[in-house]
Write a protein that holds these residues in place. Sequence first.
Motif, short mmCIF file in Angstrom:
data_model
loop_
_atom_site.label_atom_id
_atom_site.label_comp_id
_atom_site.label_asym_id
_atom_site.label_seq_id
_atom_site.Cartn_x
_atom_site.Cartn_y
_atom_site.Cartn_z
N LYS A 1 61.61 40.33 22.19
CA LYS A 1 62.13 40.47 20.83
C LYS A 1 63.13 41.62 20.74
O LYS A 1 64.14 41.55 20.05
CB LYS A 1 60.96 40.75 19.87
CG LYS A 1 60.81 39.65 18.82
CD LYS A 1 59.82 40.07 17.75
CE LYS A 1 60.21 39.39 16.46
NZ LYS A 1 59.12 39.06 15.59
N LYS A 2 62.83 42.68 21.50
CA LYS A 2 63.66 43.88 21.44
C LYS A 2 64.97 43.74 22.18
O LYS A 2 66.01 44.21 21.73
CB LYS A 2 62.86 45.08 22.01
CG LYS A 2 62.62 46.16 20.96
CD LYS A 2 61.80 47.30 21.53
CE LYS A 2 62.69 48.42 22.05
NZ LYS A 2 61.92 49.44 22.78
N LYS A 3 64.91 43.09 23.35
CA LYS A 3 66.10 43.01 24.20
C LYS A 3 66.95 41.78 23.92
O LYS A 3 68.09 41.71 24.38
CB LYS A 3 65.67 42.98 25.68
CG LYS A 3 65.45 44.35 26.29
CD LYS A 3 64.99 44.23 27.73
CE LYS A 3 66.15 44.05 28.70
NZ LYS A 3 65.66 43.97 30.11
N MET A 4 66.39 40.82 23.20
CA MET A 4 67.09 39.56 22.99
C MET A 4 68.47 39.76 22.36
O MET A 4 68.63 40.51 21.41
CB MET A 4 66.25 38.65 22.10
CG MET A 4 66.89 37.31 21.88
SD MET A 4 65.76 36.15 21.14
CE MET A 4 65.87 36.60 19.44
N LYS A 5 69.48 39.09 22.92
CA LYS A 5 70.83 39.16 22.36
C LYS A 5 71.43 37.77 22.33
O LYS A 5 71.28 37.00 23.27
CB LYS A 5 71.72 40.07 23.22
CG LYS A 5 71.36 41.55 23.14
CD LYS A 5 71.86 42.17 21.87
CE LYS A 5 71.41 43.57 21.54
NZ LYS A 5 70.05 43.95 21.79
N LEU A 6 72.13 37.48 21.23
CA LEU A 6 72.76 36.17 21.08
C LEU A 6 74.27 36.26 21.29
O LEU A 6 74.90 37.18 20.76
CB LEU A 6 72.49 35.61 19.68
CG LEU A 6 71.20 34.80 19.52
CD1 LEU A 6 70.00 35.67 19.79
CD2 LEU A 6 71.13 34.19 18.13
N TYR A 7 74.80 35.32 22.04
CA TYR A 7 76.25 35.26 22.27
C TYR A 7 76.74 33.87 21.92
O TYR A 7 76.26 32.88 22.46
CB TYR A 7 76.58 35.57 23.73
CG TYR A 7 76.23 36.98 24.12
CD1 TYR A 7 77.16 38.01 24.01
CD2 TYR A 7 74.95 37.30 24.56
CE1 TYR A 7 76.83 39.32 24.34
CE2 TYR A 7 74.60 38.61 24.89
CZ TYR A 7 75.55 39.61 24.78
OH TYR A 7 75.21 40.91 25.10
N LEU A 8 77.71 33.81 21.02
CA LEU A 8 78.36 32.55 20.71
C LEU A 8 79.56 32.42 21.66
O LEU A 8 80.44 33.29 21.67
CB LEU A 8 78.82 32.55 19.25
CG LEU A 8 79.60 31.32 18.76
CD1 LEU A 8 78.73 30.07 18.79
CD2 LEU A 8 80.13 31.56 17.34
N VAL A 9 79.56 31.38 22.47
CA VAL A 9 80.63 31.18 23.45
C VAL A 9 81.45 29.97 23.02
O VAL A 9 80.93 28.86 22.93
CB VAL A 9 80.05 30.94 24.86
CG1 VAL A 9 81.16 30.75 25.89
CG2 VAL A 9 79.14 32.09 25.27
N LEU A 10 82.74 30.19 22.69
CA LEU A 10 83.58 29.10 22.18
C LEU A 10 84.77 28.87 23.11
O LEU A 10 85.41 29.82 23.56
CB LEU A 10 84.11 29.45 20.79
CG LEU A 10 83.06 29.68 19.70
CD1 LEU A 10 83.75 30.07 18.40
CD2 LEU A 10 82.20 28.44 19.50
#
Lengths: 125, 283
Positions: free
Chosen positions: B194-203
């Motif tokens: 939960k702490k390290k999770m990161k979201l990246y939108l790749v387009l």
Amino acid sequence: MKLFTHNMLTSKMIKNVKVGYPLKLNAAEVKVTPSEFRSTYVSRMLPKIDWGVLYEATQSIGHAEAIPSSISDDYEKNEDFLRKAHHALFEIEVINGEMICPETGRKFPIKDGIPNMLVNEDEVN
Amino acid sequence: MSSARRPEHIAPPDIFYNEEEARKYTQNTRIMEIQSEMATRCIELLEIPDEESRLILDIGCGSGLSGECLDDDGHTWVGMDISQSMLSVALEREVEGDLLLADMGEGLPFRAGTFDYAISVSALQWLCNKDKTVHNPIQRLIRFFTSLYAVLNTGGRAVFQFYPADENQKSLIMAQATRAGFNGGVLIDFPESKKKMKLYLVLTVGSTVSHSMPDALSDAPASTVSYAKRQSNHQRNKNDLRNRTAPKFSREWILEKKERRRRQGKNVRSDTKYTARKRADRF
Ligand SMILES: C[S@@+](CC[C@H](N)C(=O)[O-])C[C@H]1O[C@@H](n2cnc3c(N)ncnc32)[C@H](O)[C@@H]1O
């Protein structure tokens, strides 16, 4: 603002503006900051540049001698030309001044080298 | 998502990122480290094919931390941000990129095909706000993505690290990006934490060929070879940062970095007594 950025900027986000390019450039303060010349980078950049607009820009801010009025055909091999292009694109900076939308006359002030391209929500499409 | 109040819910970005908030981006090493790490990951996810310098747009560039990561890789960049205070900090830090005061929700003010790539670190979720009564988030998102699609070259790519408030917001963002013509998806690094999770939108622009998403990072046991490889790359980058002699973001650190770039024959601003000065030094 470097002149290469001016070469890319438009006001076409404004409602009813068709092209919004080039923005007319008026400079009150211009600074020249030397930077490292990389010939391959300048060569790769040139196809994206509207040379006529760059030439006009140098004229309008008092650097009329910076570049020739037309682009050299063999620029990739012409270091002298590439150096001039580098100077105009990356070393001449407008610190204070304004840009003007060619279709609406809307002004975009430049302060401390940063153009203010903000418009009101009701001015955009 | 943490239960702490999200900055997007406190005030509009040009108000929230005031001088006090902007100062954190030169003084709070923890913030600076996290932002730089995410920027480095965004750049990695661009998967730029050769070693050549590119012209890259940094959307919501703030104080220029992500721009410095672009400098490190030899790229040239243009940064735009809606906060004058954040841009003032970028000026103080003497970043190499050219800066613009602009609102991505109004559409990008560039000619078509200007940039090869774009990155954005921790800014995109701000577009989902309705900060003014005249704001319509969907309209601002579609305006933004449509103009971004136009200013990128075919084969170009944009990577956003972002903090959607919930699943709805994530789908809303993705739907507008797709409507604008982009292919791509969301990549989740460290989904197990939960702490390290990161979201990246790749387009991506233009690749109708079914495009494969890059691999996500994870601390869970490796399942594929490519995962292991990426992980070690990432680890290496982190170690590089640690091996620097001067404390990160100090004046010495910036000077060292500039020196390294000069040796590589890259564009570097000359040092002045103002290099890496802190805002507090100024009266
Ligand atoms: C969390 S900060 C990150 C700054 C920088 N990318 C970094 O990683 O250090 C988010 C930035 O997004 C900017 N931002 C928010 N909404 C924006 C908009 N509509 N247009 C341009 N920038 C925006 C804010 O002003 C702020 O500088």
